[in-house]
Scaffold this active site. Structure first.
Site, PDB file in Angstrom:
ATOM      1  N   LYS A   1      11.518 -28.334   5.983  1.00 27.81           N
ATOM      2  CA  LYS A   1      11.604 -26.920   6.329  1.00 27.81           C
ATOM      3  C   LYS A   1      10.392 -26.420   7.098  1.00 27.81           C
ATOM      4  CE  LYS A   1      14.228 -24.285   5.566  1.00 27.81           C
ATOM      5  NZ  LYS A   1      14.369 -23.415   4.384  1.00 27.81           N
TER       6      LYS A   1
ATOM      7  N   ASN B   1     -12.299  20.205  -3.403  1.00 24.30           N
ATOM      8  CA  ASN B   1     -11.073  20.447  -2.639  1.00 24.30           C
ATOM      9  C   ASN B   1     -11.289  20.286  -1.140  1.00 24.30           C
ATOM     10  OD1 ASN B   1     -10.236  21.100  -5.179  1.00 24.30           O
ATOM     11  ND2 ASN B   1      -9.661  23.223  -4.727  1.00 24.30           N
TER      12      ASN B   1
ATOM     13  N   LYS C   1      -3.346   9.424  -1.640  1.00 26.80           N
ATOM     14  CA  LYS C   1      -4.295   8.406  -1.158  1.00 26.80           C
ATOM     15  C   LYS C   1      -3.809   6.980  -1.295  1.00 26.80           C
ATOM     16  CE  LYS C   1      -7.891  11.669  -2.047  1.00 26.80           C
ATOM     17  NZ  LYS C   1      -6.833  12.633  -2.467  1.00 26.80           N
TER      18      LYS C   1
ATOM     19  N   GLN D   1      -3.719  14.320  -5.381  1.00 23.44           N
ATOM     20  CA  GLN D   1      -4.391  13.043  -5.632  1.00 23.44           C
ATOM     21  C   GLN D   1      -3.477  11.870  -5.273  1.00 23.44           C
ATOM     22  OE1 GLN D   1      -6.846  12.603  -9.254  1.00 23.44           O
ATOM     23  NE2 GLN D   1      -5.566  10.837  -9.761  1.00 23.44           N
TER      24      GLN D   1
ATOM     25  N   SER E   1      -9.712   8.583 -10.692  1.00 25.51           N
ATOM     26  CA  SER E   1      -9.240   8.093  -9.391  1.00 25.51           C
ATOM     27  C   SER E   1     -10.262   7.217  -8.684  1.00 25.51           C
ATOM     28  CB  SER E   1      -8.878   9.276  -8.484  1.00 25.51           C
ATOM     29  OG  SER E   1     -10.015  10.085  -8.232  1.00 25.51           O
TER      30      SER E   1
ATOM     31  N   SER F   1       8.430 -25.583   2.668  1.00 22.87           N
ATOM     32  CA  SER F   1       9.126 -25.436   1.402  1.00 22.87           C
ATOM     33  C   SER F   1       8.505 -26.370   0.370  1.00 22.87           C
ATOM     34  CB  SER F   1      10.610 -25.775   1.571  1.00 22.87           C
ATOM     35  OG  SER F   1      11.239 -25.990   0.330  1.00 22.87           O
TER      36      SER F   1
ATOM     37  N   THR G   1      24.579  -6.823  22.769  1.00 24.10           N
ATOM     38  CA  THR G   1      24.799  -5.577  22.043  1.00 24.10           C
ATOM     39  C   THR G   1      25.702  -5.927  20.869  1.00 24.10           C
ATOM     40  OG1 THR G   1      26.775  -4.919  23.283  1.00 24.10           O
ATOM     41  CG2 THR G   1      24.646  -4.197  24.157  1.00 24.10           C
TER      42      THR G   1
ATOM     43  N   ASN H   1       9.543 -22.532   8.029  1.00 23.19           N
ATOM     44  CA  ASN H   1      10.063 -21.183   7.815  1.00 23.19           C
ATOM     45  C   ASN H   1       9.290 -20.128   8.597  1.00 23.19           C
ATOM     46  OD1 ASN H   1      11.900 -22.235   5.907  1.00 23.19           O
ATOM     47  ND2 ASN H   1      10.361 -22.090   4.287  1.00 23.19           N
TER      48      ASN H   1
ATOM     49  N   TYR I   1      -4.823  24.185  -3.406  1.00 24.94           N
ATOM     50  CA  TYR I   1      -4.950  22.825  -3.912  1.00 24.94           C
ATOM     51  C   TYR I   1      -4.205  22.673  -5.230  1.00 24.94           C
ATOM     52  CZ  TYR I   1      -6.773  18.333  -5.369  1.00 24.94           C
ATOM     53  OH  TYR I   1      -6.852  17.027  -5.764  1.00 24.94           O
TER      54      TYR I   1
END
Length: 475
Positions: free
Chosen positions: A282, A109, A324, A321, A22, A276, A154, A284, A316
């Site tokens: 364009k 842990n 994260k 893991q 990790s 574009s 609305t 955008n 644990y």
């Protein structure tokens, strides 16, 4: 550097090592890991597990290692399983066997959850500060357009005239609620898991409350099993991030609509637009569209973690893991998106004349007829029916309801006298709504004052939190 293995006859298979690794994503926790380990070493000195001399040597080495991490000169290598093993490798390379002594009385842990809490506290403060800047821009724009008449909608249908400053201010109100959630999160999650060990607490670290104070937490976690398995603080943070994302998405949707040729209300600054590759004309609204699109990512990260958590036994489990990467992604997404969206809001100009021309379209003043009759003592249900008859007549004549003559109005009901003209226009309709939350200019001015005060309190709060955190994290 492996942190376990004495009872195993061989190391993990290559595929298992690859799956378990990790450090490629949890390395961002390294600065916090250094700080947490220093607090832990101080606790070991207090309990006599480490001598003052040995503890001092370890803390000096940890401090030096932290400086190298900040400078980018100490980095993980392929053999490191995670951030914790990388840092222990760095220590033992400096101190020999003494480099492994600081592990007494703690587990990965309790270490990782403490690191992770500090990371989230740090980045919650940063995200909160970034949101205050967006609120400032919306509130400034609301003040600028506090008397500009615009259609209110609305169901994406014309509803009633409003002042456009009121329309813009609604975003400040929503974002202020997000800041309130961050404020509450910081208070609710100020418990330190350090000292919980693997799950049963530590006989070698008997005063976790001292480590909690050292790390800036308000108290130590009261249950060691809960301490190492709790990820409420993660799912709650991800909800806060997702909710901010939803608010940013709705902002993006509005600015996308407002900038179309059909609306023509908003003129986006060139610096916050894109072009574009094939259509040279364009312009955008990509920032607005990305704000809308990235909300799905933030919601997905929340969902991913909550689904992972839902069936876990205590304490644990390695599944944790997976908390994260979604969190790191949400944090980075918001810290990248918020400044761009803030710049877009600050630099956008609005065509007030065009907005005003559409404010009474779609019989948007029909409610004024019903309100006029209600003020005259007519039951509102009856007033509503009379107003609807006015709309029906106007539609049959190809006109807006406010374009009916006095004679045409009185032909529907004699109580519709010429006095109605004072509110049967966009300015009169908005000016009549002077209550708290109303769309009159006077109400908007009060709202803006309140929002500025509330946002300033959050600015001061996050500045104070940042200062306190930096003071605590310095080693």
């Amino acid at each position: 550097m492996a942190l376990w293995g004495g009872r195993f006859s061989q190391g993990p298979a290559e595929s298992v090592a690859a799956l378990s690794r990790s450090v490629h994503f949890d390395w961002v926790l390294a600065p916090y890991d250094i700080r947490v380990n220093i607090a832990h070493v101080k606790g070991l000195q207090e309990s006599g597990i480490l001598s003052e001399v040995d503890g001092e040597k370890i803390m000096i080495a940890l401090t030096a290692l932290g400086e190298e991490i900040d400078a980018g000169t100490f980095l993980p290598i392929d053999s490191d399983e995670d951030v914790h093993s990388a840092i222990e490798r760095g220590l033992t390379s400096r101190l020999g066997p003494l480099g492994g002594a600081f592990r007494a009385g703690r587990s990965r842990n309790d270490l990782v959850v403490t690191d992770f809490k500090l990371y989230l506290i740090d980045h919650m403060i940063a995200i909160g500060s970034a949101v205050t800047l967006l609120i400032e821009e919306f509130t400034t724009k609301a003040d600028e357009y506090k008397s500009a008449i615009a259609p209110g909608f609305t169901h994406l249908q014309h509803a009633q005239p409003i002042n456009f400053g009121h329309e813009l201010a609604k975003h400040s109100q929503a974002l202020l609620r997000d800041l309130s959630r961050i404020h509450d999160w910081l208070a609710r999650n100020s418990s330190s898991p350090l000292g919980a060990g693997a799950l049963a607490g530590s006989a070698l670290q008997p005063h976790p409350e001292n480590s909690a104070d050292e790390l800036g937490f308000s108290h130590a976690h009261e249950n060691s099993i809960d301490a190492v398995s709790d990820r409420d603080f993660v799912s709650e943070a991800l909800f806060v991030f997702a909710n901010i994302g939803i608010h940013l998405s709705r902002i993006g949707e509005e600015y996308t609509l407002w900038s179309t040729s059909e609306f023509g209300w908003a003129k986006l600054d060139d610096a916050f637009s894109t072009g574009s590759s094939i259509m040279p004309q364009k312009k955008n609204p990509d920032i607005a569209e990305l704000a809308r699109g990235k909300s799905g990512r933030l919601i997905g990260n929340l969902t991913s973690v909550m689904v992972m958590l839902k069936g876990l036994p205590f304490a644990y489990n390695r599944d944790l893991q997976e908390d994260k990467e979604p969190t790191f992604d949400s944090v980075e997404t918001l810290l990248t998106l918020l400044p761009a969206l803030t710049g877009m809001v600050e630099s956008t100009e609005f065509d007030t004349a065009r907005m005003a021309r559409g404010a009474t379209a779609g019989h948007a003043l029909a409610t004024e007829i019903a309100d006029f009759l209600a003020r005259s003592g007519v039951p509102f249900a009856t007033a509503h029916e009379i107003s609807g008859s006015c709309v029906r007549l106007a539609e049959s004549l190809g006109r807006e309801v406010h374009e009916l003559s006095d004679e045409e109005l009185s032909s529907i009901d004699p109580r519709l006298t010429s006095e109605i003209r004072s509110t049967l226009n966009a300015q009169g309709a908005t000016a009549s709504r002077t209550s708290i939350g109303g769309t009159s200019t006077s109400s908007i001015i009060k709202q803006i004052h309140s929002m500025k005060e509330r946002n300033q309190r959050f600015i001061d709060f996050f500045d104070s939190q940042r200062s306190n955190f930096l003071e605590m994290i310095q080693v």
